[in-house]
Motif scaffolding. Structure first.
Motif, PDB file in Angstrom:
ATOM      1  N   ALA A 155       0.712  -1.216  -0.201  1.00 19.38           N
ATOM      2  CA  ALA A 155      -0.139  -0.151  -0.120  1.00 19.38           C
ATOM      3  C   ALA A 155       0.799   1.293   0.030  1.00 19.38           C
ATOM      4  O   ALA A 155       0.565   2.241  -0.823  1.00 19.38           O
ATOM      5  N   LEU A 156       1.958   1.241   0.773  1.00 23.98           N
ATOM      6  CA  LEU A 156       2.850   2.196   0.802  1.00 23.98           C
ATOM      7  C   LEU A 156       3.499   2.392  -0.549  1.00 23.98           C
ATOM      8  O   LEU A 156       3.893   3.511  -1.003  1.00 23.98           O
ATOM      9  N   LYS A 157       3.766   1.382  -1.250  1.00 22.25           N
ATOM     10  CA  LYS A 157       4.302   1.477  -2.746  1.00 22.25           C
ATOM     11  C   LYS A 157       2.922   1.943  -3.619  1.00 22.25           C
ATOM     12  O   LYS A 157       3.382   1.987  -4.933  1.00 22.25           O
ATOM     13  N   GLU A 158       1.758   2.102  -3.295  1.00 26.38           N
ATOM     14  CA  GLU A 158       0.641   2.484  -4.181  1.00 26.38           C
ATOM     15  C   GLU A 158       0.522   1.175  -5.018  1.00 26.38           C
ATOM     16  O   GLU A 158      -0.055   1.629  -6.123  1.00 26.38           O
ATOM     17  N   LYS A 159       0.489   0.089  -4.493  1.00 24.20           N
ATOM     18  CA  LYS A 159       0.078  -1.232  -5.220  1.00 24.20           C
ATOM     19  C   LYS A 159      -1.073  -1.541  -4.605  1.00 24.20           C
ATOM     20  O   LYS A 159      -1.241  -1.857  -3.458  1.00 24.20           O
ATOM     21  N   GLU A 160      -2.081  -1.819  -5.412  1.00 22.22           N
ATOM     22  CA  GLU A 160      -3.237  -2.621  -4.827  1.00 22.22           C
ATOM     23  C   GLU A 160      -3.151  -3.808  -5.422  1.00 22.22           C
ATOM     24  O   GLU A 160      -3.181  -4.309  -6.778  1.00 22.22           O
ATOM     25  N   ASN A 161      -3.438  -4.738  -4.464  1.00 28.28           N
ATOM     26  CA  ASN A 161      -3.646  -6.374  -4.988  1.00 28.28           C
ATOM     27  C   ASN A 161      -4.683  -6.980  -4.542  1.00 28.28           C
ATOM     28  O   ASN A 161      -5.507  -6.856  -3.358  1.00 28.28           O
ATOM     29  N   PHE A 162      -5.371  -7.708  -5.487  1.00 26.69           N
ATOM     30  CA  PHE A 162      -6.627  -8.342  -5.234  1.00 26.69           C
ATOM     31  C   PHE A 162      -6.535 -10.048  -5.497  1.00 26.69           C
ATOM     32  O   PHE A 162      -5.763 -10.350  -6.252  1.00 26.69           O
ATOM     33  N   ILE A 163      -7.520 -10.483  -5.084  1.00 33.09           N
ATOM     34  CA  ILE A 163      -7.434 -12.117  -5.265  1.00 33.09           C
ATOM     35  C   ILE A 163      -9.094 -12.334  -5.591  1.00 33.09           C
ATOM     36  O   ILE A 163     -10.103 -11.820  -4.867  1.00 33.09           O
ATOM     37  N   TRP A 164      -9.362 -13.241  -6.499  1.00 38.13           N
ATOM     38  CA  TRP A 164     -10.498 -13.949  -6.843  1.00 38.13           C
ATOM     39  C   TRP A 164     -10.406 -15.341  -6.736  1.00 38.13           C
ATOM     40  O   TRP A 164      -9.534 -15.997  -7.226  1.00 38.13           O
ATOM     41  N   ARG A 165     -10.971 -16.050  -5.450  1.00 36.97           N
ATOM     42  CA  ARG A 165     -10.710 -17.598  -5.380  1.00 36.97           C
ATOM     43  C   ARG A 165     -11.861 -18.413  -5.978  1.00 36.97           C
ATOM     44  O   ARG A 165     -12.925 -17.775  -6.286  1.00 36.97           O
ATOM     45  N   GLY A 166     -11.488 -19.598  -6.414  1.00 38.97           N
ATOM     46  CA  GLY A 166     -12.296 -20.370  -7.050  1.00 38.97           C
ATOM     47  C   GLY A 166     -12.984 -20.307  -8.126  1.00 38.97           C
ATOM     48  O   GLY A 166     -14.267 -20.012  -8.347  1.00 38.97           O
ATOM     49  N   ILE A 167     -12.190 -19.743  -9.274  1.00 40.27           N
ATOM     50  CA  ILE A 167     -12.892 -19.194 -10.543  1.00 40.27           C
ATOM     51  C   ILE A 167     -13.043 -20.312 -11.450  1.00 40.27           C
ATOM     52  O   ILE A 167     -13.455 -19.926 -12.630  1.00 40.27           O
ATOM     53  N   GLY A 168     -12.880 -21.355 -11.104  1.00 37.54           N
ATOM     54  CA  GLY A 168     -13.043 -22.640 -12.011  1.00 37.54           C
ATOM     55  C   GLY A 168     -12.018 -23.447 -12.178  1.00 37.54           C
ATOM     56  O   GLY A 168     -10.809 -22.961 -11.985  1.00 37.54           O
ATOM     57  N   ASP A 169     -12.611 -24.853 -12.054  1.00 37.08           N
ATOM     58  CA  ASP A 169     -11.388 -25.735 -12.304  1.00 37.08           C
ATOM     59  C   ASP A 169     -10.094 -25.601 -11.205  1.00 37.08           C
ATOM     60  O   ASP A 169      -8.801 -25.685 -11.283  1.00 37.08           O
ATOM     61  N   ASN A 170     -10.481 -25.342 -10.027  1.00 38.99           N
ATOM     62  CA  ASN A 170      -9.715 -25.006  -8.631  1.00 38.99           C
ATOM     63  C   ASN A 170      -8.591 -24.021  -8.954  1.00 38.99           C
ATOM     64  O   ASN A 170      -7.345 -24.313  -8.514  1.00 38.99           O
TER      65      ASN A 170
END
Length: 228
Positions: A155-170
């Motif tokens: 966040a201090l480096k102004e990087k936004e990080n996200f995850i989507w879990r279980g989008i199909g086929d494990n």
């Protein structure tokens, strides 16, 4: 005389056949839409598509971006791909001038004998709305989980990080987005900020096998990296 007649008929048949094939090819060419030929990275089948993908572009063997112990097939020809409705491009365009944007796609496997893709990695650099890719993924996959909080290093480096879990086929998808900090300008055109995204589509079973016998899940390694 009879032989000449037969020969003339044969030539006419051949000519008609060539003409029909030419018309068919010309007609087919007119109906081809290059946009429809782009490969949607969200729809790539990790079990069956590796060989097909290697035939679409010039892939070269490189070290994977996330581990020195995993090799990956990489191409900078991202023009052949898209993400949902977003067509990926290999260049920036400012005032009609195209400049390579250093984007790439890589496919990693456990070993060189396997045709199973374990992780697809996209680095995409572009000019425009910094939330372009995030909004498209949100539209297609729903709400995401935020991996880093306001006090994290990311966040201090102004990087936004996200995850989507279980989008199909494990599989899971991790997105990191940030502004590269550099700018470009052509002639009298003002410089533009460059936005970048890192996308990882990871098979939940995929692992890094270390020389000392230890193993680490790729999804866990990447989650830790983007949660700091």
């Amino acid at each position: 005389m009879q032989q000449k007649t037969i020969f003339l008929i044969f030539l006419i048949v051949i000519s008609l056949n060539i003409s029909c094939q030419t018309k068919k090819q010309t007609g087919d060419d007119k109906t081809v839409d290059p946009t429809n030929m782009k490969i949607d990275i969200l729809k790539i089948n990790f079990s069956t598509d590796f060989g097909k993908l290697l035939k679409t572009a010039d892939f070269k063997v490189k070290e994977s971006e996330f581990s020195e112990y995993i090799k990956a097939e990489r191409t900078t020809n991202v023009n052949l791909f898209k993400l949902g409705d977003i067509e990926l491009l290999s260049t920036y365009e400012i005032n009609g001038v195209k400049i390579p944007n250093d984007s790439y796609i890589s496919l990693s496997r456990q070993n060189g004998d396997s045709d199973l893709i374990e992780t697809l990695h996209l680095r995409y650099n572009f000019i425009g709305d910094k939330d372009l890719i995030f909004n498209e993924l949100k539209k297609l996959l729903g709400a995401a989980e935020n991996l880093n909080n306001d006090e994290s290093i990311n966040a201090l480096k102004e990087k936004e990080n996200f995850i989507w879990r279980g989008i199909g086929d494990n599989r899971s998808l991790i997105l990191s987005q940030f502004t590269d900090g550099s700018a470009i300008g052509v002639g009298d055109v003002d410089s533009r900020r460059i936005n970048s995204v890192l996308i990882y589509i990871i098979d939940g079973k995929s692992e890094i096998n270390y020389p000392n016998g230890q193993k680490e899940k790729i999804i866990e390694r990447l989650e830790n990296r983007f949660s700091r």
